[in-house]
Design a protein around this motif. Structure first.
Motif, PDB file in Angstrom:
ATOM      1  N   ILE A 143      34.645  38.295  32.655  1.00 43.47           N
ATOM      2  CA  ILE A 143      35.808  38.053  33.216  1.00 43.47           C
ATOM      3  C   ILE A 143      36.093  36.392  32.671  1.00 43.47           C
ATOM      4  N   GLU A 144      35.190  35.700  32.449  1.00 39.18           N
ATOM      5  CA  GLU A 144      35.540  34.406  31.845  1.00 39.18           C
ATOM      6  C   GLU A 144      35.991  34.603  30.363  1.00 39.18           C
ATOM      7  N   GLU A 145      35.420  35.377  29.823  1.00 42.08           N
ATOM      8  CA  GLU A 145      35.748  35.764  28.380  1.00 42.08           C
ATOM      9  C   GLU A 145      37.416  36.342  28.329  1.00 42.08           C
ATOM     10  N   THR A 146      37.621  37.473  29.092  1.00 41.27           N
ATOM     11  CA  THR A 146      39.117  37.818  29.078  1.00 41.27           C
ATOM     12  C   THR A 146      39.908  36.976  29.650  1.00 41.27           C
ATOM     13  N   SER A 147      39.616  36.077  30.521  1.00 48.83           N
ATOM     14  CA  SER A 147      40.781  35.242  31.216  1.00 48.83           C
ATOM     15  C   SER A 147      40.876  34.058  29.913  1.00 48.83           C
ATOM     16  N   ARG A 155      52.650  39.442  33.694  1.00 46.40           N
ATOM     17  CA  ARG A 155      52.746  40.279  32.689  1.00 46.40           C
ATOM     18  C   ARG A 155      51.711  39.752  31.290  1.00 46.40           C
ATOM     19  N   ASP A 156      51.633  38.384  31.326  1.00 54.08           N
ATOM     20  CA  ASP A 156      50.895  38.132  30.339  1.00 54.08           C
ATOM     21  C   ASP A 156      49.536  37.520  30.626  1.00 54.08           C
ATOM     22  N   TYR A 157      48.999  37.373  31.732  1.00 54.42           N
ATOM     23  CA  TYR A 157      47.878  36.953  32.367  1.00 54.42           C
ATOM     24  C   TYR A 157      46.978  37.770  33.371  1.00 54.42           C
ATOM     25  N   SER A 158      47.819  37.908  34.619  1.00 55.27           N
ATOM     26  CA  SER A 158      47.068  38.122  35.641  1.00 55.27           C
ATOM     27  C   SER A 158      46.745  39.551  35.944  1.00 55.27           C
ATOM     28  N   THR A 159      47.892  40.537  35.518  1.00 56.75           N
ATOM     29  CA  THR A 159      47.528  41.813  35.481  1.00 56.75           C
ATOM     30  C   THR A 159      46.835  42.566  34.364  1.00 56.75           C
ATOM     31  N   PRO A 160      46.870  41.848  32.976  1.00 59.33           N
ATOM     32  CA  PRO A 160      45.917  42.324  32.073  1.00 59.33           C
ATOM     33  C   PRO A 160      44.581  41.944  32.668  1.00 59.33           C
ATOM     34  N   LEU A 161      44.367  40.798  33.252  1.00 57.80           N
ATOM     35  CA  LEU A 161      43.041  40.345  33.853  1.00 57.80           C
ATOM     36  C   LEU A 161      42.395  41.151  34.806  1.00 57.80           C
ATOM     37  N   THR A 162      43.228  41.483  35.881  1.00 56.14           N
ATOM     38  CA  THR A 162      42.428  42.269  36.950  1.00 56.14           C
ATOM     39  C   THR A 162      42.682  43.544  36.407  1.00 56.14           C
ATOM     40  N   GLY A 163      43.332  44.308  35.642  1.00 55.55           N
ATOM     41  CA  GLY A 163      43.328  45.575  35.199  1.00 55.55           C
ATOM     42  C   GLY A 163      42.107  45.628  34.413  1.00 55.55           C
ATOM     43  N   ALA A 201      35.962  41.837  48.230  1.00 57.21           N
ATOM     44  CA  ALA A 201      36.193  40.817  48.437  1.00 57.21           C
ATOM     45  C   ALA A 201      35.858  39.654  47.453  1.00 57.21           C
ATOM     46  N   SER A 202      34.445  39.783  47.071  1.00 62.79           N
ATOM     47  CA  SER A 202      33.673  39.044  46.334  1.00 62.79           C
ATOM     48  C   SER A 202      34.188  39.172  44.986  1.00 62.79           C
ATOM     49  N   LEU A 203      34.488  40.335  44.455  1.00 66.23           N
ATOM     50  CA  LEU A 203      35.196  40.405  42.955  1.00 66.23           C
ATOM     51  C   LEU A 203      36.490  39.603  43.081  1.00 66.23           C
ATOM     52  N   ALA A 204      37.270  39.660  44.223  1.00 71.92           N
ATOM     53  CA  ALA A 204      38.554  39.174  44.215  1.00 71.92           C
ATOM     54  C   ALA A 204      38.648  37.577  44.181  1.00 71.92           C
ATOM     55  N   ASN A 205      37.430  37.094  44.862  1.00 72.62           N
ATOM     56  CA  ASN A 205      37.096  35.615  44.830  1.00 72.62           C
ATOM     57  C   ASN A 205      36.738  35.133  43.489  1.00 72.62           C
ATOM     58  N   LEU A 206      36.010  35.858  42.937  1.00 70.19           N
ATOM     59  CA  LEU A 206      35.276  35.572  41.730  1.00 70.19           C
ATOM     60  C   LEU A 206      36.508  35.398  40.594  1.00 70.19           C
ATOM     61  N   GLU A 207      37.367  36.596  40.392  1.00 72.53           N
ATOM     62  CA  GLU A 207      38.472  36.455  39.503  1.00 72.53           C
ATOM     63  C   GLU A 207      39.517  35.298  39.814  1.00 72.53           C
ATOM     64  N   GLY A 208      39.652  34.966  41.199  1.00 71.17           N
ATOM     65  CA  GLY A 208      40.941  33.575  41.677  1.00 71.17           C
ATOM     66  C   GLY A 208      40.115  32.601  41.159  1.00 71.17           C
ATOM     67  N   GLU A 209      38.608  32.447  41.371  1.00 70.90           N
ATOM     68  CA  GLU A 209      38.094  31.064  41.109  1.00 70.90           C
ATOM     69  C   GLU A 209      38.179  30.784  39.326  1.00 70.90           C
ATOM     70  N   ILE A 210      37.990  31.879  38.760  1.00 75.03           N
ATOM     71  CA  ILE A 210      38.009  31.667  37.286  1.00 75.03           C
ATOM     72  C   ILE A 210      39.264  31.500  36.763  1.00 75.03           C
ATOM     73  N   ALA A 211      40.260  32.377  37.083  1.00 70.78           N
ATOM     74  CA  ALA A 211      41.735  32.183  36.992  1.00 70.78           C
ATOM     75  C   ALA A 211      42.125  30.695  37.344  1.00 70.78           C
ATOM     76  N   LEU A 212      42.011  30.105  38.377  1.00 71.05           N
ATOM     77  CA  LEU A 212      42.403  29.069  38.836  1.00 71.05           C
ATOM     78  C   LEU A 212      41.920  27.769  37.844  1.00 71.05           C
ATOM     79  N   ASN A 213      40.677  28.062  37.565  1.00 70.71           N
ATOM     80  CA  ASN A 213      39.905  27.011  36.639  1.00 70.71           C
ATOM     81  C   ASN A 213      40.541  27.099  35.386  1.00 70.71           C
ATOM     82  N   HIS A 214      40.589  28.346  34.842  1.00 70.40           N
ATOM     83  CA  HIS A 214      41.461  28.192  33.634  1.00 70.40           C
ATOM     84  C   HIS A 214      42.757  27.884  33.243  1.00 70.40           C
ATOM     85  N   LEU A 215      43.571  28.067  34.593  1.00 74.50           N
ATOM     86  CA  LEU A 215      45.035  27.831  34.332  1.00 74.50           C
ATOM     87  C   LEU A 215      45.334  26.430  34.758  1.00 74.50           C
ATOM     88  N   MET A 216      44.598  25.943  35.898  1.00 76.04           N
ATOM     89  CA  MET A 216      45.175  24.718  36.527  1.00 76.04           C
ATOM     90  C   MET A 216      44.051  23.708  36.491  1.00 76.04           C
TER      91      MET A 216
END
Length: 410
Positions: free
Chosen positions: A127-131, A148-156, A360-375
């Motif tokens: 997930i870290e690599e893809t994000s 289109r360019d980040y969140s759906t390709p990541l979660t997909g 839930a734990s997968l969604a939390n992990l994806e959210g954590e990584i996404a916000l870390n990389h984006l924000m």
């Protein structure tokens, strides 16, 4: 006297849904709401009552379990309007989201290991690599669409890898999922094509098993004992892909907007990035795109939260209302990424009871990584249109409220 029926099409539910639900919450723990062309439904407005309903075996997800009931469920009535083949309805009825008791527990028992803590932890590097790759590509472009360019390709990519969708097939799968969630497309064709694809995938995994959920389910199909049929495998995979793809993909831009609206909380996270896992829980409370539970049906006449419920009545819980309920949260209107809650007092974004989301734990992990990389690691992300120009869509009134696009510059 008959209960007044409240229409979710009233402008207040679009203009100020949190405020409108607060008004209903003050009126009663249950209110009657109406949907266009459908029967009235009880909407549970308060958090504790929603938890109680989701743990009450007198409410069932499978309407056929209601004694004396005849006819389709609310969801089946909606599907019937799509002129789908009969086998598509059998897939829906095999869906673990509309099962109860042992039949639900059986499907959940077979699917849940794919989302174990060990499996999710092992996914972190991927997930870290893809994000990181998607963020770099978006930054190189300078601007784009966060969905289109980040969140759906990541979660997909993440949910497809976990379940067992080959990488070469993932763009097509995302297309089907996007069409399924679009009010502008006849998604019956997408459903047919997806089911045909999954039938072929089952055949491939039977011939060449892999370390994924599809292979595990296919093995169960072929074993004696707790055997699955093809419809159960197809429906389980389709539900998990759809849920894992859409919900987190739309949570990410919602969470970004929430942090931009609360610069003090964003500054806190940038100063203390180790607080991100905890902060994601607060952002899930505020920014989940899923506003309500699926319908449950009363199997008998009884009194619930002081309201007389009749056998066959449909109820749904407002997660948006529950997550803003001052009975559960102090100052619920305030974003507080350091909010500390006692065990059992958390948000209801993932539901509660036997049907609580095991992703839930997968969604939390994806959210954590996404916000870390984006924000957190970057401070340059900005929305390139005014908030008033951001467009949302709902497939049904009161259903998932999802951004159509989220233009950004990075």
């Amino acid at each position: 006297m008959a209960e007044p029926i409240i229409s979710l099409l009233d402008p207040e539910f679009e203009d100020d849904p949190v405020g409108a639900l607060a008004r209903l919450r003050g009126m009663s723990p249950l209110v009657r709401i109406g949907f266009p062309g459908g029967p009235p439904v009880w909407l549970i407005t308060r958090g504790e009552e929603i938890k109680a309903a989701l743990n009450d075996s007198r409410f069932v997800a499978d309407v056929s379990k209601v004694p004396g009931h005849q006819g389709p469920s609310i969801a089946e009535e909606a599907l019937a309007s799509l002129d789908l083949p009969v086998e598509m309805l059998s897939y829906f009825r095999s869906n673990l989201q509309v099962q109860d008791g042992e039949s639900h527990a059986r499907l959940r028992r077979l699917a849940a290991p794919a989302f174990s803590g060990r499996r999710i932890k092992a996914l972190r590097p991927r997930i870290e690599e893809t994000s990181a790759r998607l963020v770099d590509e978006l930054a190189q472009k300078g601007s784009g669409d966060l969905l289109r360019d980040y969140s759906t390709p990541l979660t997909g990519a993440v949910i497809c890898e976990l379940i067992g969708i080959d990488e070469a097939d993932q763009p097509q799968l995302r297309k089907w999922m996007d069409e399924y969630a679009s009010a502008d497309v006849d998604f019956s064709t997408s459903i047919r094509e997806l089911s045909d694809y999954l039938k072929k995938l089952i055949q491939r995994r039977r011939a060449e098993p892999a370390d994924d959920l599809v292979s595990a389910l296919v093995q169960t199909m072929d074993e004696d004992g707790d055997r699955l049929d093809e419809a159960e495998v197809i429906s389980t995979v389709a539900v998990l892909v759809n849920a894992g793809y859409h919900s987190t993909a739309h949570f990410i831009p919602n969470a970004v907007l929430t942090l931009l609206d609360n610069p003090d909380q964003l500054a806190l996270l940038r100063a203390r990035p180790e607080a991100l896992p905890h902060a994601v829980e607060e952002l899930m409370r505020i920014a989940t795109p899923l506003p309500a539970t699926g319908p449950r049906y009363a199997t008998e006449d009884f009194e619930f939260a002081g309201v007389s419920i009749c056998r066959g009545d449909a109820v749904t819980g407002s997660l948006l209302s529950a997550n803003n309920d001052p009975r559960l949260f102090s100052e619920p209107e305030r974003c507080d990424v350091e909010r500390v809650l006692k065990p059992g007092e958390g948000h209801l974004a993932f539901g509660a009871g036997p049907h609580r989301c095991f992703g839930a734990s997968l969604a939390n992990l994806e959210g954590e990584i996404a916000l870390n990389h984006l924000m957190v690691q970057r401070d340059s992300l900005e929305i390139t249109v005014s908030r008033s120009r951001l467009k949302y869509r709902e497939l049904i009134p009161g259903g998932a409220r999802m951004l159509s696009a989220c233009p950004v510059r990075l």
